[in-house]
Design an enzyme around this catalytic site. Sequence first.
Site, PDB file in Angstrom:
ATOM      1  N   LEU A  33       0.815  -1.227   0.000  1.00 18.08           N
ATOM      2  CA  LEU A  33       0.000   0.000   0.000  1.00 18.08           C
ATOM      3  C   LEU A  33       0.847   1.273   0.000  1.00 18.08           C
ATOM      4  CD1 LEU A  33      -2.792  -1.141   2.523  1.00 18.08           C
ATOM      5  CD2 LEU A  33      -2.822  -1.300   0.024  1.00 18.08           C
ATOM      6  N   SER A 124       8.263  -1.837 -19.508  1.00 20.03           N
ATOM      7  CA  SER A 124       7.842  -0.540 -20.025  1.00 20.03           C
ATOM      8  C   SER A 124       8.523  -0.233 -21.346  1.00 20.03           C
ATOM      9  CB  SER A 124       8.246   0.515 -18.989  1.00 20.03           C
ATOM     10  OG  SER A 124       8.202   1.785 -19.562  1.00 20.03           O
ATOM     11  N   TYR A 149      14.472   4.674 -12.841  1.00 21.29           N
ATOM     12  CA  TYR A 149      13.267   3.842 -12.960  1.00 21.29           C
ATOM     13  C   TYR A 149      13.371   2.942 -14.199  1.00 21.29           C
ATOM     14  CZ  TYR A 149       8.666   2.541 -14.656  1.00 21.29           C
ATOM     15  OH  TYR A 149       7.619   1.819 -15.170  1.00 21.29           O
ATOM     16  N   LYS A 153      13.745  -1.419 -14.909  1.00 18.73           N
ATOM     17  CA  LYS A 153      12.970  -2.275 -15.818  1.00 18.73           C
ATOM     18  C   LYS A 153      13.922  -3.062 -16.736  1.00 18.73           C
ATOM     19  CE  LYS A 153       8.917  -1.256 -14.352  1.00 18.73           C
ATOM     20  NZ  LYS A 153       8.216  -2.226 -13.534  1.00 18.73           N
TER      21      LYS A 153
HETATM   22  P1  NAD Z   1       0.973   1.701  -9.022  1.00 14.99           P
HETATM   23  O1  NAD Z   1       1.954   2.476  -8.210  1.00 14.99           O
HETATM   24  O2  NAD Z   1      -0.416   2.224  -9.095  1.00 14.99           O
HETATM   25  O3  NAD Z   1       0.920   0.194  -8.508  1.00 14.99           O
HETATM   26  C1  NAD Z   1       2.029  -0.461  -7.953  1.00 14.99           C
HETATM   27  C2  NAD Z   1       1.567  -1.133  -6.679  1.00 14.99           C
HETATM   28  O4  NAD Z   1       2.669  -1.845  -6.094  1.00 14.99           O
HETATM   29  C3  NAD Z   1       1.066  -0.142  -5.615  1.00 14.99           C
HETATM   30  O5  NAD Z   1      -0.185  -0.564  -5.123  1.00 14.99           O
HETATM   31  C4  NAD Z   1       2.145  -0.194  -4.521  1.00 14.99           C
HETATM   32  O6  NAD Z   1       1.588   0.016  -3.247  1.00 14.99           O
HETATM   33  C5  NAD Z   1       2.692  -1.594  -4.708  1.00 14.99           C
HETATM   34  N1  NAD Z   1       4.088  -1.804  -4.294  1.00 14.99           N
HETATM   35  C6  NAD Z   1       5.187  -1.092  -4.660  1.00 14.99           C
HETATM   36  N2  NAD Z   1       6.293  -1.633  -4.116  1.00 14.99           N
HETATM   37  C7  NAD Z   1       5.895  -2.719  -3.411  1.00 14.99           C
HETATM   38  C8  NAD Z   1       6.570  -3.705  -2.636  1.00 14.99           C
HETATM   39  N3  NAD Z   1       7.891  -3.684  -2.477  1.00 14.99           N
HETATM   40  N4  NAD Z   1       5.829  -4.679  -2.034  1.00 14.99           N
HETATM   41  C9  NAD Z   1       4.494  -4.709  -2.173  1.00 14.99           C
HETATM   42  N5  NAD Z   1       3.803  -3.809  -2.907  1.00 14.99           N
HETATM   43  C10 NAD Z   1       4.500  -2.831  -3.519  1.00 14.99           C
HETATM   44  O7  NAD Z   1       1.592   1.553 -10.478  1.00 14.99           O
HETATM   45  P2  NAD Z   1       0.909   1.043 -11.819  1.00 14.99           P
HETATM   46  O8  NAD Z   1       0.748   2.221 -12.721  1.00 14.99           O
HETATM   47  O9  NAD Z   1      -0.243   0.192 -11.520  1.00 14.99           O
HETATM   48  O10 NAD Z   1       2.098   0.176 -12.408  1.00 14.99           O
HETATM   49  C11 NAD Z   1       2.205  -1.211 -12.181  1.00 14.99           C
HETATM   50  C12 NAD Z   1       3.495  -1.712 -12.786  1.00 14.99           C
HETATM   51  O11 NAD Z   1       3.519  -1.392 -14.178  1.00 14.99           O
HETATM   52  C13 NAD Z   1       4.743  -1.077 -12.178  1.00 14.99           C
HETATM   53  O12 NAD Z   1       5.749  -2.056 -12.100  1.00 14.99           O
HETATM   54  C14 NAD Z   1       5.106  -0.011 -13.195  1.00 14.99           C
HETATM   55  O13 NAD Z   1       6.483   0.283 -13.166  1.00 14.99           O
HETATM   56  C15 NAD Z   1       4.707  -0.693 -14.496  1.00 14.99           C
HETATM   57  N6  NAD Z   1       4.432   0.280 -15.562  1.00 14.99           N
HETATM   58  C16 NAD Z   1       3.552   1.294 -15.345  1.00 14.99           C
HETATM   59  C17 NAD Z   1       3.325   2.227 -16.355  1.00 14.99           C
HETATM   60  C18 NAD Z   1       2.385   3.391 -16.119  1.00 14.99           C
HETATM   61  O14 NAD Z   1       2.449   4.362 -16.867  1.00 14.99           O
HETATM   62  N7  NAD Z   1       1.476   3.331 -15.165  1.00 14.99           N
HETATM   63  C19 NAD Z   1       3.987   2.112 -17.586  1.00 14.99           C
HETATM   64  C20 NAD Z   1       4.871   1.055 -17.779  1.00 14.99           C
HETATM   65  C21 NAD Z   1       5.097   0.136 -16.750  1.00 14.99           C
END
Ligand code: NAD
Length: 336
Positions: A33, A124, A149, A153
């Site tokens: 969270l 990503s 970041y 990845k």
């Molecule tokens: P988000 O931050 O909404 O969701 C990530 C979740 O992981 C959050 O609920 C956070 O509380 C949880 N979290 C983080 N570190 C943690 C840990 N060590 N242990 C347990 N929980 C943990 O992000 P999102 O937009 O849903 O992205 C999800 C994934 O997709 C990420 O890995 C992000 O890098 C990747 N991504 C996102 C995008 C974007 O634009 N949103 C684009 C490319 C890749």
Amino acid sequence: MKILVTGGCGFIGSHTVCELLDNGYEVVIIDNLCNSKKEVISKIETITNKKVLFYEGDVRDKELLHKIFQDNTIDGVIHFAGLKAVGESVKIPLSYYRNNIDSTLTLLEVMQESNCKNIVFSSSATVYGIQESPKYVETMERGKTSSPYGETKAMIEKILEDLYASDPTFKITILRYFNPIGAHKSGLIGENPNGIPNNLMPYILKVATHELPELTIFGNDYDTIDGTCIRDYIHVVDLAKGHIKALEHAHKSNPNIYTYNLGSGHGVSVAEIVTAFEKVNKLKLNYKFGARREGDLPEFYADPSKALKELGWKTEETLEDMCKDSYHFIIKEKGE
Ligand code: NAD
Ligand code: UDP
């Protein structure tokens, strides 16, 4: 099939959990969270009318992961958990490397020890870096990433490749997302970051709801159709569906490492998004043109043909849907 979803309370994770439940999968979530709220669980349950098992905790907590794998027969893992803010990663790189790399290593170790060898990883488009063509194809080598970041990845992709080379019984699917926006049609889940957002759509939403006075469009002197940057925006529900297709594909395929772009294949400019948002939501956005943002590439978008051919996946939602659903979510979230 029972799927462990790390980061399942987050933006993309929560939408994917809904799709998993709607498609008959059982879901276990682990999330600490740090960038989401516990209420998401009850919202997912309202949307799907199904239950999820939630462990509040950190993916780096090996003991907890062992307990999750002992308590449940996990058939596969979708690994979303990670820190994702590009700008923040430049300021606190060690936190990004520690969180994103450590959590992945811990997860992979426990998966191997538990003999669970099916993982889908959230990568990503940033791993492509600067290429000769703005249309990114999976056959391109990973490029130079522009932030810590992005580097996490790229490093995790390499870790997964090395793991597969050492243990070819793994089924590994790397999904390279382009720019996810939009929200669930119910308006119950979506993206609403705290503070001043870095990403375009959350910023637009804060301007549309008068939380922020004005959007700055970073640069209108690029060599593009209207001078503003071009990206490939994808509805988060389309993205979520891509994960179901990836799991189905892994289920019927031999162990291997598969990499797919998840994008629409169409570039859209910042100015076009602003215009579409105003039109579909019948409002005016206060915006101005400002200087270019450091590190921004003028243009990139996906070649999504491999995902279509091998996964049978393509985007269905339009730019108008993305603008409408994003706004619907934020209005509902703010109780307006
Ligand atoms: P988000 O931050 O909404 O969701 C990530 C979740 O992981 C959050 O609920 C956070 O509380 C949880 N979290 C983080 N570190 C943690 C840990 N060590 N242990 C347990 N929980 C943990 O992000 P999102 O937009 O849903 O992205 C999800 C994934 O997709 C990420 O890995 C992000 O890098 C990747 N991504 C996102 C995008 C974007 O634009 N949103 C684009 C490319 C890749
Ligand atoms: N952008 C903008 N103003 C903002 C935020 C973003 O003009 O307040 C532009 C940014 O320059 C980029 C596009 O919107 O061209 C998408 O930016 P975002 O940060 O959402 O995604 P990314 O840069 O990671 O592709």
